[in-house]
Write an enzyme that holds these catalytic residues in place. Sequence first.
Site, PDB file in Angstrom:
ATOM      1  CE  LYS A  20      44.253  33.150  42.238  1.00 25.60           C
ATOM      2  NZ  LYS A  20      42.977  33.543  42.795  1.00 25.60           N
ATOM      3  NE  ARG A  72      32.321  33.625  43.283  1.00 28.62           N
ATOM      4  CZ  ARG A  72      33.324  33.469  42.459  1.00 28.62           C
ATOM      5  NH1 ARG A  72      33.279  34.038  41.274  1.00 28.62           N
ATOM      6  NH2 ARG A  72      34.368  32.737  42.779  1.00 28.62           N
ATOM      7  CG  HIS A  91      35.127  41.691  42.283  1.00 28.60           C
ATOM      8  ND1 HIS A  91      35.579  41.544  40.995  1.00 28.60           N
ATOM      9  CD2 HIS A  91      35.563  40.593  42.956  1.00 28.60           C
ATOM     10  CE1 HIS A  91      36.279  40.429  40.897  1.00 28.60           C
ATOM     11  NE2 HIS A  91      36.275  39.819  42.069  1.00 28.60           N
ATOM     12  CB  SER A 123      37.690  37.879  37.281  1.00 24.80           C
ATOM     13  OG  SER A 123      37.378  38.841  38.248  1.00 24.80           O
TER      14      SER A 123
HETATM   15  O1  PNS Z   1      40.197  37.077  43.839  1.00 24.89           O
HETATM   16  P1  PNS Z   1      41.031  35.931  44.343  1.00 24.89           P
HETATM   17  O2  PNS Z   1      42.114  35.599  43.352  1.00 24.89           O
HETATM   18  O3  PNS Z   1      40.215  34.727  44.733  1.00 24.89           O
HETATM   19  O4  PNS Z   1      41.730  36.460  45.680  1.00 24.89           O
HETATM   20  C1  PNS Z   1      42.624  35.655  46.381  1.00 24.89           C
HETATM   21  C2  PNS Z   1      43.453  36.524  47.337  1.00 24.89           C
HETATM   22  C3  PNS Z   1      44.193  37.590  46.554  1.00 24.89           C
HETATM   23  C4  PNS Z   1      42.549  37.159  48.359  1.00 24.89           C
HETATM   24  C5  PNS Z   1      44.457  35.575  48.052  1.00 24.89           C
HETATM   25  O5  PNS Z   1      45.166  34.845  47.105  1.00 24.89           O
HETATM   26  C6  PNS Z   1      45.430  36.354  48.931  1.00 24.89           C
HETATM   27  O6  PNS Z   1      45.093  36.740  50.027  1.00 24.89           O
HETATM   28  N1  PNS Z   1      46.654  36.599  48.388  1.00 24.89           N
HETATM   29  C7  PNS Z   1      47.698  37.322  49.088  1.00 24.89           C
HETATM   30  C8  PNS Z   1      48.801  36.384  49.565  1.00 24.89           C
HETATM   31  C9  PNS Z   1      48.359  35.658  50.818  1.00 24.89           C
HETATM   32  O7  PNS Z   1      48.204  36.248  51.865  1.00 24.89           O
HETATM   33  N2  PNS Z   1      48.115  34.332  50.672  1.00 24.89           N
HETATM   34  C10 PNS Z   1      47.636  33.527  51.743  1.00 24.89           C
HETATM   35  C11 PNS Z   1      48.759  32.731  52.334  1.00 24.89           C
HETATM   36  S1  PNS Z   1      49.503  31.615  51.191  1.00 24.89           S
END
Ligand code: PNS
Length: 159
Positions: free
Chosen positions: A41, A90, A17, A128
């Site tokens: 999650k 990645r 990150h 993570s």
């Molecule tokens: O590190 P991650 O868990 O892969 O990140 C995912 C993240 C947090 C970027 C994604 O889940 C997100 O944007 N969450 C906020 C809610 C949202 O806007 N979801 C998309 C529409 S359902």
Amino acid sequence: MKRAVTPGTFDPITYGHLDVITRAAQLVDEVVVAVAASPSKSPLFSLEERTELAREATKHLDNVRVEPFDGLLVDFAREQGASVIVKGLRAITDFEYEFQMAALNYQLANELETVFIMSPPQYMYLSSSIVRELARLQSPVDQFVPPTVASALERKFVD
Ligand code: PNS
């Protein structure tokens, strides 16, 4: 001012990150690291803990700040006055999910540009969840996360 958000669950923040955040900070005036609540999650660390660990890990970067959010990423990005969403990419396995998210976010807010930064080879496999698993199995994680994160993981999995 060109502002980007770098969203994630950051459970916890890793050197992978940090690599993306550091490189994003070289491309725009300000980076807002957006720590998502991600309740689905069931994160190991609370939102406050994840935010604090990310703040500590990025404190040497002058044009980076860390903010928690709970809601839609596009709403948060708009609130912050950001015009760019930066995500790390990645291995090929990330692509389908990231492609879906980028398309959805475009549909919801087409003024926001999603930009991908490729992970360097040494972080291609890092996540993570791998770090949490190593820590759970009492294996050292110092090469994958900053010292404060390693200590926080140790405390979580202390017998
Ligand atoms: O590190 P991650 O868990 O892969 O990140 C995912 C993240 C947090 C970027 C994604 O889940 C997100 O944007 N969450 C906020 C809610 C949202 O806007 N979801 C998309 C529409 S359902």
